[in-house]
Write an enzyme that holds these catalytic residues in place. Sequence first.
Site, PDB file in Angstrom:
ATOM      1  N   THR A   1      70.240  31.727  69.882  1.00 22.28           N
ATOM      2  CA  THR A   1      70.715  31.485  68.512  1.00 22.28           C
ATOM      3  C   THR A   1      70.654  32.747  67.649  1.00 22.28           C
ATOM      4  O   THR A   1      70.091  33.761  68.049  1.00 22.28           O
ATOM      5  CB  THR A   1      69.873  30.379  67.853  1.00 22.28           C
ATOM      6  OG1 THR A   1      68.493  30.671  68.090  1.00 22.28           O
ATOM      7  CG2 THR A   1      70.191  29.033  68.427  1.00 22.28           C
ATOM      8  N   ASP A   2      71.236  32.637  66.447  1.00 21.02           N
ATOM      9  CA  ASP A   2      71.286  33.785  65.530  1.00 21.02           C
ATOM     10  C   ASP A   2      70.150  33.741  64.520  1.00 21.02           C
ATOM     11  O   ASP A   2      70.286  34.240  63.407  1.00 21.02           O
ATOM     12  CB  ASP A   2      72.605  33.772  64.754  1.00 21.02           C
ATOM     13  CG  ASP A   2      73.796  33.655  65.674  1.00 21.02           C
ATOM     14  OD1 ASP A   2      73.880  34.448  66.610  1.00 21.02           O
ATOM     15  OD2 ASP A   2      74.631  32.769  65.450  1.00 21.02           O
TER      16      ASP A   2
ATOM     17  N   SER B   1      67.348  34.873  59.669  1.00 20.63           N
ATOM     18  CA  SER B   1      68.742  34.540  59.879  1.00 20.63           C
ATOM     19  C   SER B   1      69.436  35.861  60.118  1.00 20.63           C
ATOM     20  O   SER B   1      69.457  36.721  59.252  1.00 20.63           O
ATOM     21  CB  SER B   1      69.301  33.859  58.639  1.00 20.63           C
ATOM     22  OG  SER B   1      70.692  33.774  58.760  1.00 20.63           O
ATOM     23  N   ARG B   2      69.956  36.044  61.331  1.00 18.53           N
ATOM     24  CA  ARG B   2      70.447  37.379  61.694  1.00 18.53           C
ATOM     25  C   ARG B   2      71.843  37.671  61.185  1.00 18.53           C
ATOM     26  O   ARG B   2      72.218  38.812  61.065  1.00 18.53           O
ATOM     27  CB  ARG B   2      70.397  37.574  63.214  1.00 18.53           C
ATOM     28  CG  ARG B   2      68.984  37.557  63.699  1.00 18.53           C
ATOM     29  CD  ARG B   2      68.820  37.982  65.134  1.00 18.53           C
ATOM     30  NE  ARG B   2      67.489  37.582  65.561  1.00 18.53           N
ATOM     31  CZ  ARG B   2      67.223  36.511  66.277  1.00 18.53           C
ATOM     32  NH1 ARG B   2      68.205  35.748  66.690  1.00 18.53           N
ATOM     33  NH2 ARG B   2      65.982  36.197  66.584  1.00 18.53           N
ATOM     34  N   VAL B   3      72.646  36.657  60.916  1.00 20.23           N
ATOM     35  CA  VAL B   3      74.015  36.953  60.480  1.00 20.23           C
ATOM     36  C   VAL B   3      74.349  36.378  59.098  1.00 20.23           C
ATOM     37  O   VAL B   3      75.262  36.853  58.450  1.00 20.23           O
ATOM     38  CB  VAL B   3      75.063  36.443  61.499  1.00 20.23           C
ATOM     39  CG1 VAL B   3      74.939  37.166  62.809  1.00 20.23           C
ATOM     40  CG2 VAL B   3      74.963  34.966  61.704  1.00 20.23           C
TER      41      VAL B   3
END
Length: 505
Positions: free
Chosen positions: A335-336, A361-363
């Site tokens: 997951t991101d 939350s990477r994006v």
Amino acid sequence: MSKSDIFANLGSIKDKDLSVERISVGKVISYADGIVFTDELQDVQAGELVTFDSGVFGLALNLEKNRVGIIVLSGLAKIKTGDFVYRTGKILSINVSDEIVGRVIDPLGQAEDGKSAIAVGKEMFLEKIAPGVIDREGVNQPLQTGVKAVDALIPIGRGQRELIIGDRNTGKSSIALASILNQKGQDVICIYVAIGQKKSTLAQFIQTLEDKGAMSYTTVVSASASEPASLQFLAPYSGQAVAEYFLEQGKDVLIVFDDLSKHAQAYREISLLLKRPSGREAYPGDVFYLHSRLLERACKLNKENGGGSITALPIIETQANDVSAYIPTNVISITDGQIYLETDLFNSGMRPAINIGLSVSRVGSAAQLKAMKQVSGSLKLDLAQFRELAAFAQFSSDLDSATKKLLERGKRVSEILKQPWDLQMSVADQVLMIFAAVNGYLDEVEVTDLADWEIDYLNFAKSSNPKLVAYLLTGAKIEGTQEEALEKLIKDFKKAHPRFYKKEV
Ligand SMILES: Nc1ncnc2c1ncn2[C@@H]1O[C@H](COP(=O)(O)OP(=O)(O)OP(=O)(O)O)[C@@H](O)[C@H]1O
Ligand SMILES: [Mg+2]
């Protein structure tokens, strides 16, 4: 009847009942626990749909030298040793039409809510190759969950995959539920896939969706704990197939998998019954692929492909906060980002029990609304400083005034991140609250009064400066004029509500 007789009679059987084309024939040699082994079924492919004499369907999963392992999808009681098995040449699909919105279906696409069958629409395949990188674009639009802590600190973008992870009873489903409720009027189709849950829990969940008017844009795919493992294994793929139906129409979809730990367990059960070699924690070797091929299908498509998106919120249940167990690490890496919930926080009254330090939350931040981005920068800093100081301030009694001030600020900032699960906060409400907290306007209010302060202040803002609230709702950047208006608003509020301001600063 021998096998050659069957081949000779194939034509007449074909006319008789099933509409599917029978290609080759095998015989059941053993059946138990939802698993059938047949002798060779010529040319059968992995994942191919097969049918039995009784009309029951199965899915060929194990292709061995002299036998084929099949999971039965319904009516196991009808199968007998010696029954014939026929290839269909098809892979599993479900019927999806626009009517599926507002319905509860089982993983095979049949109505589960006692209403009429779903009108015939399009055949959507359960397994599909995820869109390639050329067809996609970056996540650039926010998906507001209505949960302050998430939207400010762990923002989710449309097309993102954000894991919700935590022990049992830490509010995982509640965050997913809040996110679904907050999509009202946002033109987002929601899909809730319930895997291995108690029927009563799910019934309550659906009731809440109905009560809050969320069923008008939601589909529930249900494979409860009482269903066979085969159906629990298929449920997330069915949900994904429904999501892709709407994606093809260029729509935005939010899909929740609640939860993938039980999904992995169902798959482990099937794999062990199929006598596949087991690996770590007795899961089969391809359990990573089980989840990666599912979550890869979440996407944000570019304009040429309709511009739709599928945002996935998979849920994982951990045991004793152990995120390094097999399934949690797998899904974390797919997951991101993750929203990490903790029992200690939950029990101490910090609800939602999000551990801000471990959640990322990477994006999503690329898609965060400008106003939220502006206010949440200082929020992150305040919280990080608070966390650092709080641990070590426990041991020392005489603190200098600067440290004390930081601690007081931190307490208030954490306090305003508390939120009941059934309260959806608009962007404007969130910005109003976070702006007040990070700019020190709450420092003179008692921590215990903050919940009441929030309710009164938000109402006050709406009635005394609706223009400002309307501006904040757009999420646009806060410029000088808005900043002045915000400051004035808080000062006016202070005059109007002196009861909150007894504390000396
Ligand atoms: N923000 C919140 N404020 C107050 N109560 C909450 C909040 N979030 C969740 N709860 C309550 O906590 C309980 C557990 O929540 P929930 O069912 O979402 O947890 P879960 O982690 O999904 O549990 P399970 O492990 O059973 O799936 C519920 O009774 C819910 O109403
Ligand atoms: Mg739950």
